[in-house]
Write a protein that holds these residues in place. Sequence first.
Motif, PDB file in Angstrom:
ATOM      1  N   LEU A  78      25.481 -39.277   3.901  1.00  0.00           N
ATOM      2  CA  LEU A  78      25.758 -38.379   4.933  1.00  0.00           C
ATOM      3  C   LEU A  78      25.761 -36.743   4.138  1.00  0.00           C
ATOM      4  O   LEU A  78      24.916 -36.418   4.997  1.00  0.00           O
ATOM      5  N   CYS A  79      26.649 -35.994   3.437  1.00  0.00           N
ATOM      6  CA  CYS A  79      26.375 -34.869   2.603  1.00  0.00           C
ATOM      7  C   CYS A  79      25.403 -34.568   1.830  1.00  0.00           C
ATOM      8  O   CYS A  79      24.705 -33.812   1.562  1.00  0.00           O
ATOM      9  N   LYS A  80      24.976 -35.924   1.595  1.00  0.00           N
ATOM     10  CA  LYS A  80      23.697 -36.118   0.554  1.00  0.00           C
ATOM     11  C   LYS A  80      21.844 -35.606   1.124  1.00  0.00           C
ATOM     12  O   LYS A  80      21.346 -34.979   1.130  1.00  0.00           O
ATOM     13  N   LYS A 111      25.802 -29.404  16.014  1.00  0.00           N
ATOM     14  CA  LYS A 111      26.624 -28.329  15.959  1.00  0.00           C
ATOM     15  C   LYS A 111      27.866 -29.402  15.607  1.00  0.00           C
ATOM     16  O   LYS A 111      28.496 -29.302  14.627  1.00  0.00           O
ATOM     17  N   ASP A 112      27.362 -30.819  15.735  1.00  0.00           N
ATOM     18  CA  ASP A 112      28.315 -31.973  14.916  1.00  0.00           C
ATOM     19  C   ASP A 112      27.933 -31.841  13.735  1.00  0.00           C
ATOM     20  O   ASP A 112      28.757 -31.789  12.788  1.00  0.00           O
ATOM     21  N   LEU A 113      26.451 -31.534  13.027  1.00  0.00           N
ATOM     22  CA  LEU A 113      26.082 -31.572  11.677  1.00  0.00           C
ATOM     23  C   LEU A 113      26.124 -30.146  11.470  1.00  0.00           C
ATOM     24  O   LEU A 113      27.021 -30.752   9.979  1.00  0.00           O
ATOM     25  N   SER A 114      26.751 -28.601  11.988  1.00  0.00           N
ATOM     26  CA  SER A 114      27.325 -27.527  10.712  1.00  0.00           C
ATOM     27  C   SER A 114      28.343 -28.166  10.258  1.00  0.00           C
ATOM     28  O   SER A 114      28.990 -28.083   9.618  1.00  0.00           O
ATOM     29  N   LYS A 115      29.407 -28.961  11.311  1.00  0.00           N
ATOM     30  CA  LYS A 115      30.809 -29.014  10.490  1.00  0.00           C
ATOM     31  C   LYS A 115      30.976 -30.080   9.767  1.00  0.00           C
ATOM     32  O   LYS A 115      31.444 -29.943   9.220  1.00  0.00           O
ATOM     33  N   VAL A 116      29.784 -30.901   9.214  1.00  0.00           N
ATOM     34  CA  VAL A 116      29.687 -32.076   8.697  1.00  0.00           C
ATOM     35  C   VAL A 116      29.759 -31.423   7.776  1.00  0.00           C
ATOM     36  O   VAL A 116      30.365 -31.264   6.490  1.00  0.00           O
ATOM     37  N   ILE A 147      18.241 -33.793   7.405  1.00  0.00           N
ATOM     38  CA  ILE A 147      19.128 -33.805   8.936  1.00  0.00           C
ATOM     39  C   ILE A 147      18.358 -33.364   9.812  1.00  0.00           C
ATOM     40  O   ILE A 147      17.711 -33.390  10.773  1.00  0.00           O
ATOM     41  N   ASP A 148      19.341 -32.011   9.306  1.00  0.00           N
ATOM     42  CA  ASP A 148      19.261 -30.705   9.682  1.00  0.00           C
ATOM     43  C   ASP A 148      17.527 -29.967  10.394  1.00  0.00           C
ATOM     44  O   ASP A 148      17.978 -29.428  11.352  1.00  0.00           O
ATOM     45  N   LYS A 149      16.763 -30.803   8.765  1.00  0.00           N
ATOM     46  CA  LYS A 149      14.820 -29.694   9.605  1.00  0.00           C
ATOM     47  C   LYS A 149      14.403 -30.864  10.720  1.00  0.00           C
ATOM     48  O   LYS A 149      13.972 -30.310  11.136  1.00  0.00           O
TER      49      LYS A 149
END
Length: 141
Positions: A54-56, A123-128, A61-63
Amino acid sequence: MHRGKSVIVACAATAALLGPVGVAAADGSAPASTPAATSSAKPHKGAGDGSRGLCKRAKKIDKRLDRALKRLQGQANVKGSVARLAKRVERAKKVDHTEVETFLNHKLTFRRSLVTTLEQRRKDLSKVQTWCASRGEGSGT
């Protein structure tokens, strides 16, 4: 008749594969080597929750989330936008196509809920991404 032959062949194949295991299971005795006994391999390098992957993938994912939200929140001339679908619902209502209007209205309801879902995921992805950056893993922010 063909079905009977297929069943017989399948049963024979299963019996051949489970021969020794099936007999041991019928005895009630355990097989000679169990996975727990033979697994002296290296321990996993992570929690097993997929955090490394997920970090990679966080930037990609954000894009993808940004692209989907941009399309959904676009003007009435943007394919896939909520505004365009709302315009189609109005046109169906105007010409008295009630079945089409109902179908499109349900689609519109789902699409509007999709916008809020994707905003929450952003928002959740930003926290991740913050979490990943603090641990020095993946692409971070």
